[in-house]
Scaffold this motif. Structure first.
Motif, PDB file in Angstrom:
ATOM      1  N   LEU A 121     -72.182 -16.567 -28.011  1.00  0.00           N
ATOM      2  CA  LEU A 121     -73.723 -17.324 -28.506  1.00  0.00           C
ATOM      3  C   LEU A 121     -74.223 -17.421 -27.250  1.00  0.00           C
ATOM      4  CD1 LEU A 121     -73.274 -17.662 -31.903  1.00  0.00           C
ATOM      5  CD2 LEU A 121     -74.857 -15.567 -31.688  1.00  0.00           C
ATOM      6  N   GLU A 122     -73.515 -18.600 -26.725  1.00  0.00           N
ATOM      7  CA  GLU A 122     -73.711 -19.561 -25.088  1.00  0.00           C
ATOM      8  C   GLU A 122     -74.619 -18.496 -24.580  1.00  0.00           C
ATOM      9  OE1 GLU A 122     -70.981 -22.062 -25.106  1.00  0.00           O
ATOM     10  OE2 GLU A 122     -71.853 -23.566 -26.615  1.00  0.00           O
ATOM     11  N   GLU A 123     -73.856 -17.393 -23.928  1.00  0.00           N
ATOM     12  CA  GLU A 123     -74.060 -16.611 -22.898  1.00  0.00           C
ATOM     13  C   GLU A 123     -75.624 -15.892 -23.448  1.00  0.00           C
ATOM     14  OE1 GLU A 123     -73.700 -14.607 -19.690  1.00  0.00           O
ATOM     15  OE2 GLU A 123     -73.206 -16.224 -19.634  1.00  0.00           O
ATOM     16  N   ALA A 124     -75.357 -14.655 -24.456  1.00  0.00           N
ATOM     17  CA  ALA A 124     -76.470 -14.162 -24.671  1.00  0.00           C
ATOM     18  C   ALA A 124     -78.364 -15.380 -24.546  1.00  0.00           C
ATOM     19  CB  ALA A 124     -76.516 -13.953 -26.336  1.00  0.00           C
ATOM     20  N   VAL A 125     -77.728 -16.635 -25.126  1.00  0.00           N
ATOM     21  CA  VAL A 125     -79.191 -17.509 -24.963  1.00  0.00           C
ATOM     22  C   VAL A 125     -79.531 -17.935 -23.506  1.00  0.00           C
ATOM     23  CG1 VAL A 125     -79.925 -19.803 -25.357  1.00  0.00           C
ATOM     24  CG2 VAL A 125     -78.823 -18.623 -26.974  1.00  0.00           C
ATOM     25  N   ARG A 126     -77.647 -17.709 -22.304  1.00  0.00           N
ATOM     26  CA  ARG A 126     -78.190 -17.482 -21.104  1.00  0.00           C
ATOM     27  C   ARG A 126     -79.165 -16.320 -20.971  1.00  0.00           C
ATOM     28  NH1 ARG A 126     -76.843 -16.407 -16.793  1.00  0.00           N
ATOM     29  NH2 ARG A 126     -75.242 -15.420 -17.498  1.00  0.00           N
ATOM     30  N   ARG A 127     -78.302 -15.422 -20.788  1.00  0.00           N
ATOM     31  CA  ARG A 127     -79.083 -13.998 -20.830  1.00  0.00           C
ATOM     32  C   ARG A 127     -80.588 -13.895 -20.666  1.00  0.00           C
ATOM     33  NH1 ARG A 127     -74.609  -9.161 -20.434  1.00  0.00           N
ATOM     34  NH2 ARG A 127     -72.674 -10.794 -20.379  1.00  0.00           N
ATOM     35  N   VAL A 128     -81.161 -14.090 -21.999  1.00  0.00           N
ATOM     36  CA  VAL A 128     -82.254 -13.857 -22.291  1.00  0.00           C
ATOM     37  C   VAL A 128     -83.201 -15.220 -21.875  1.00  0.00           C
ATOM     38  CG1 VAL A 128     -84.336 -13.739 -24.537  1.00  0.00           C
ATOM     39  CG2 VAL A 128     -81.842 -12.872 -24.724  1.00  0.00           C
ATOM     40  N   LYS A 129     -82.777 -16.422 -21.608  1.00  0.00           N
ATOM     41  CA  LYS A 129     -83.927 -16.636 -21.244  1.00  0.00           C
ATOM     42  C   LYS A 129     -83.544 -16.493 -19.863  1.00  0.00           C
ATOM     43  CE  LYS A 129     -83.736 -19.286 -25.018  1.00  0.00           C
ATOM     44  NZ  LYS A 129     -84.730 -18.648 -25.946  1.00  0.00           N
ATOM     45  N   GLY A 130     -83.093 -16.013 -19.201  1.00  0.00           N
ATOM     46  CA  GLY A 130     -82.631 -16.267 -17.936  1.00  0.00           C
ATOM     47  C   GLY A 130     -83.610 -14.523 -17.250  1.00  0.00           C
ATOM     48  N   PRO A 172     -90.689 -13.028 -24.140  1.00  0.00           N
ATOM     49  CA  PRO A 172     -90.268 -13.549 -25.151  1.00  0.00           C
ATOM     50  C   PRO A 172     -89.140 -13.182 -26.198  1.00  0.00           C
ATOM     51  CG  PRO A 172     -92.155 -14.317 -25.791  1.00  0.00           C
ATOM     52  CD  PRO A 172     -92.527 -13.174 -24.355  1.00  0.00           C
ATOM     53  N   VAL A 173     -88.273 -13.808 -26.263  1.00  0.00           N
ATOM     54  CA  VAL A 173     -87.180 -12.776 -27.230  1.00  0.00           C
ATOM     55  C   VAL A 173     -86.750 -14.042 -27.849  1.00  0.00           C
ATOM     56  CG1 VAL A 173     -84.958 -11.877 -28.307  1.00  0.00           C
ATOM     57  CG2 VAL A 173     -86.156 -10.826 -25.736  1.00  0.00           C
ATOM     58  N   VAL A 174     -86.518 -13.898 -29.689  1.00  0.00           N
ATOM     59  CA  VAL A 174     -86.499 -14.884 -30.127  1.00  0.00           C
ATOM     60  C   VAL A 174     -85.030 -13.993 -30.970  1.00  0.00           C
ATOM     61  CG1 VAL A 174     -86.386 -15.512 -33.013  1.00  0.00           C
ATOM     62  CG2 VAL A 174     -88.331 -14.867 -31.689  1.00  0.00           C
ATOM     63  N   LEU A 175     -84.072 -15.251 -30.811  1.00  0.00           N
ATOM     64  CA  LEU A 175     -82.459 -14.927 -30.927  1.00  0.00           C
ATOM     65  C   LEU A 175     -82.396 -15.377 -32.173  1.00  0.00           C
ATOM     66  CD1 LEU A 175     -80.350 -15.830 -27.550  1.00  0.00           C
ATOM     67  CD2 LEU A 175     -80.933 -13.156 -28.542  1.00  0.00           C
ATOM     68  N   GLU A 176     -82.049 -14.255 -32.961  1.00  0.00           N
ATOM     69  CA  GLU A 176     -80.875 -14.696 -34.470  1.00  0.00           C
ATOM     70  C   GLU A 176     -79.644 -15.110 -34.500  1.00  0.00           C
ATOM     71  OE1 GLU A 176     -81.088 -12.838 -38.655  1.00  0.00           O
ATOM     72  OE2 GLU A 176     -83.101 -12.542 -37.616  1.00  0.00           O
ATOM     73  N   ALA A 177     -78.904 -15.690 -34.585  1.00  0.00           N
ATOM     74  CA  ALA A 177     -77.448 -15.494 -35.052  1.00  0.00           C
ATOM     75  C   ALA A 177     -77.313 -15.398 -36.963  1.00  0.00           C
ATOM     76  CB  ALA A 177     -76.797 -16.716 -34.890  1.00  0.00           C
ATOM     77  N   SER A 178     -75.993 -14.431 -36.704  1.00  0.00           N
ATOM     78  CA  SER A 178     -76.307 -14.136 -38.193  1.00  0.00           C
ATOM     79  C   SER A 178     -74.739 -13.601 -38.335  1.00  0.00           C
ATOM     80  CB  SER A 178     -76.631 -12.757 -38.288  1.00  0.00           C
ATOM     81  OG  SER A 178     -76.744 -11.889 -39.686  1.00  0.00           O
ATOM     82  N   GLY A 179     -73.877 -14.064 -39.591  1.00  0.00           N
ATOM     83  CA  GLY A 179     -72.650 -13.675 -39.631  1.00  0.00           C
ATOM     84  C   GLY A 179     -71.144 -14.944 -39.538  1.00  0.00           C
ATOM     85  N   GLY A 180     -71.106 -14.647 -40.563  1.00  0.00           N
ATOM     86  CA  GLY A 180     -69.767 -16.415 -40.198  1.00  0.00           C
ATOM     87  C   GLY A 180     -70.693 -17.932 -40.386  1.00  0.00           C
ATOM     88  N   THR A 204     -76.060 -23.854 -30.143  1.00  0.00           N
ATOM     89  CA  THR A 204     -75.780 -23.374 -28.478  1.00  0.00           C
ATOM     90  C   THR A 204     -76.982 -22.828 -27.930  1.00  0.00           C
ATOM     91  OG1 THR A 204     -75.877 -20.633 -29.980  1.00  0.00           O
ATOM     92  CG2 THR A 204     -73.557 -21.833 -29.838  1.00  0.00           C
ATOM     93  N   GLY A 205     -78.136 -22.875 -29.079  1.00  0.00           N
ATOM     94  CA  GLY A 205     -79.475 -23.253 -28.237  1.00  0.00           C
ATOM     95  C   GLY A 205     -79.920 -21.353 -28.673  1.00  0.00           C
ATOM     96  N   VAL A 206     -79.656 -20.792 -29.705  1.00  0.00           N
ATOM     97  CA  VAL A 206     -80.253 -19.621 -30.808  1.00  0.00           C
ATOM     98  C   VAL A 206     -81.444 -20.704 -31.707  1.00  0.00           C
ATOM     99  CG1 VAL A 206     -78.451 -18.570 -30.946  1.00  0.00           C
ATOM    100  CG2 VAL A 206     -78.778 -20.077 -32.873  1.00  0.00           C
ATOM    101  N   ASP A 207     -82.189 -19.673 -31.562  1.00  0.00           N
ATOM    102  CA  ASP A 207     -83.585 -19.480 -32.434  1.00  0.00           C
ATOM    103  C   ASP A 207     -83.305 -19.983 -33.893  1.00  0.00           C
ATOM    104  OD1 ASP A 207     -85.229 -19.773 -29.491  1.00  0.00           O
ATOM    105  OD2 ASP A 207     -84.286 -17.273 -29.708  1.00  0.00           O
ATOM    106  N   VAL A 208     -82.700 -18.836 -35.043  1.00  0.00           N
ATOM    107  CA  VAL A 208     -82.527 -19.406 -36.057  1.00  0.00           C
ATOM    108  C   VAL A 208     -81.532 -18.378 -36.163  1.00  0.00           C
ATOM    109  CG1 VAL A 208     -84.179 -17.562 -37.524  1.00  0.00           C
ATOM    110  CG2 VAL A 208     -85.213 -17.881 -35.955  1.00  0.00           C
TER     111      VAL A 208
END
Length: 285
Positions: A227-236, A241-249, A261-265
C-alpha cells in the motif's frame, strides 16, 4: 450536519416490513387486549450509547398505522447519544403504535448500529486524511436506509448500484483479457460525469492500469508495504490525479495502519454486512 433521507425512499421499505409483520389479519394480540379507542404515549429509548440514524423511519412506521399520531424526533440523525437517551416520543392510537413497534425498532436499531460502527471506524482513522466508505454488501431491500446510516456515522457512500459508476473488478478483468484493456474500454464507454474505478491485486497490475488514467484504483488485499509503495508510485506519477482505495482485510484492528499508508479511501463491507444491532426499546411514557 443533519442528514435527511426523502420519505419517498423510506415508505416502501417500511410498508413492506409492516405488511410482513401484520400478516393476514393484523395484530391479534392488540385486538384481543386493547380497547379500540385506547391511546398510548411512549418513548423510543436507547439502551446503550450510539449514533442516531432512522428517526424518520419511526415516524413513517407509526403514521402508516395511525395518520393522526404525534411523533417527535428528539435526536437528529448523525447526532451521538448516551445510554438512556430518549430518541423519539410518540402518542397514538394504542393498537396502531403497538402494531408498528417491532418494525420501527428493527429498522431503528439496525440503522443506529450501522451509524455507530461507522463512527467508530471514522474515529480510528482521524488525522490521517483517509476516509471510510461502505460497499454494496447491504441487506437486499434496505440499501438506501443502510447507506444513509453510514453517512450519519460520518462515512462515505460507495456506489448505490451497478448504474452510477464503473467499477472493474477481477472477474471483469478475467473476461476482458486484462486490467488495462478493461479500463480503456470503460473510458470509451463512460459519459463525462461517470467515474471509472478499477480493482488491482498487485503492484504490477497497478502499473498496467495507471497509463489508462482511471479515476480510482482499488488496492485489493495489499500488504501495508505494498500500500505504501502504491501511494508512492501514484503520487510520483504523471497519470494523476488518482484516488487510491484500500479494500480487503479491513477491521478495527487493522484500519489505522491501513490509513497511515497514505491511501485516500478505505472501503469496509462490515459496516453493513456484519453490524451489531443497537439496543433500542419502546417504553410507556
Amino acid at each position: 450536519m443533519t442528514r435527511t433521507l426523502p420519505d419517498l425512499l423510506i415508505e416502501p421499505v417500511v410498508r413492506m416490513a409492516l405488511a410482513e409483520d401484520l400478516g393476514r389479519v393484523g395484530d391479534v394480540t392488540a385486538q384481543a387486549c386493547i380497547p379500540e379507542d385506547a391511546r398510548f404515549s411512549a418513548v423510543f429509548s436507547a439502551r446503550e450509547a450510539g449514533v442516531m440514524a432512522g428517526g424518520a423511519v419511526v415516524r413513517i412506521a407509526i403514521h402508516a398505522m395511525d395518520p393522526s399520531a404525534t411523533v417527535t424526533i428528539k435526536v437528529a440523525d448523525g447526532e451521538a447519544f448516551e445510554a438512556g437517551t430518549v430518541l423519539v416520543e410518540a402518542e397514538a392510537d394504542a393498537r396502531a403504535l403497538l402494531a408498528a413497534e417491532r418494525t420501527a425498532l428493527n429498522l431503528l436499531g439496525r440503522m443506529c448500529g450501522i451509524a455507530t460502527l461507522t463512527r467508530t471506524y471514522v474515529q480510528a482513522v482521524a488525522g490521517t486524511g483517509a476516509r471510510i466508505a461502505d460497499t454494496r454488501k447491504t441487506t437486499p431491500g434496505l440499501r438506501a436506509l443502510e447507506k444513509h446510516a453510514v453517512a450519519c456515522g460520518g462515512g462515505l457512500n460507495h456506489r448505490f448500484g451497478l448504474d452510477d459508476a464503473i467499477l472493474i473488478k477481477d472477474n471483469h478483468v478475467a473476461v476482458c483479457g486484462g486490467a488495462g484493456e478493461a479500463v480503456r474500454r470503460a473510458r470509451d464507454f463512460a459519459p463525462h460525469l461517470m467515474k471509472v474505478e478499477v480493482e488491482v491485486d498487485s503492484l504490477a497490475q497497478l502499473d498496467e492500469v495507471l497509463p489508462e488514467r482511471p479515476d480510482v484504483v482499488m488496492l485489493d488485499n495489499f500488504s501495508l508495504a505494498d500500500l505504501e509503495e502504491a501511494v508512492r508510485r501514484v503520487k510520483g506519477s504523471a497519470f494523476g490525479p488518482v484516488v487510491l482505495e484500500a479494500s480487503g482485510g479491513v477491521n478495527l484492528t487493522t484500519v489505522a495502519a491501513i490509513a497511515a499508508t497514505g491511501v485516500d479511501v478505505i472501503s469496509v463491507g462490515a459496516l453493513t454486512h456484519s453490524v451489531p444491532q443497537l439496543d433500542v426499546g419502546l417504553d410507556a411514557n
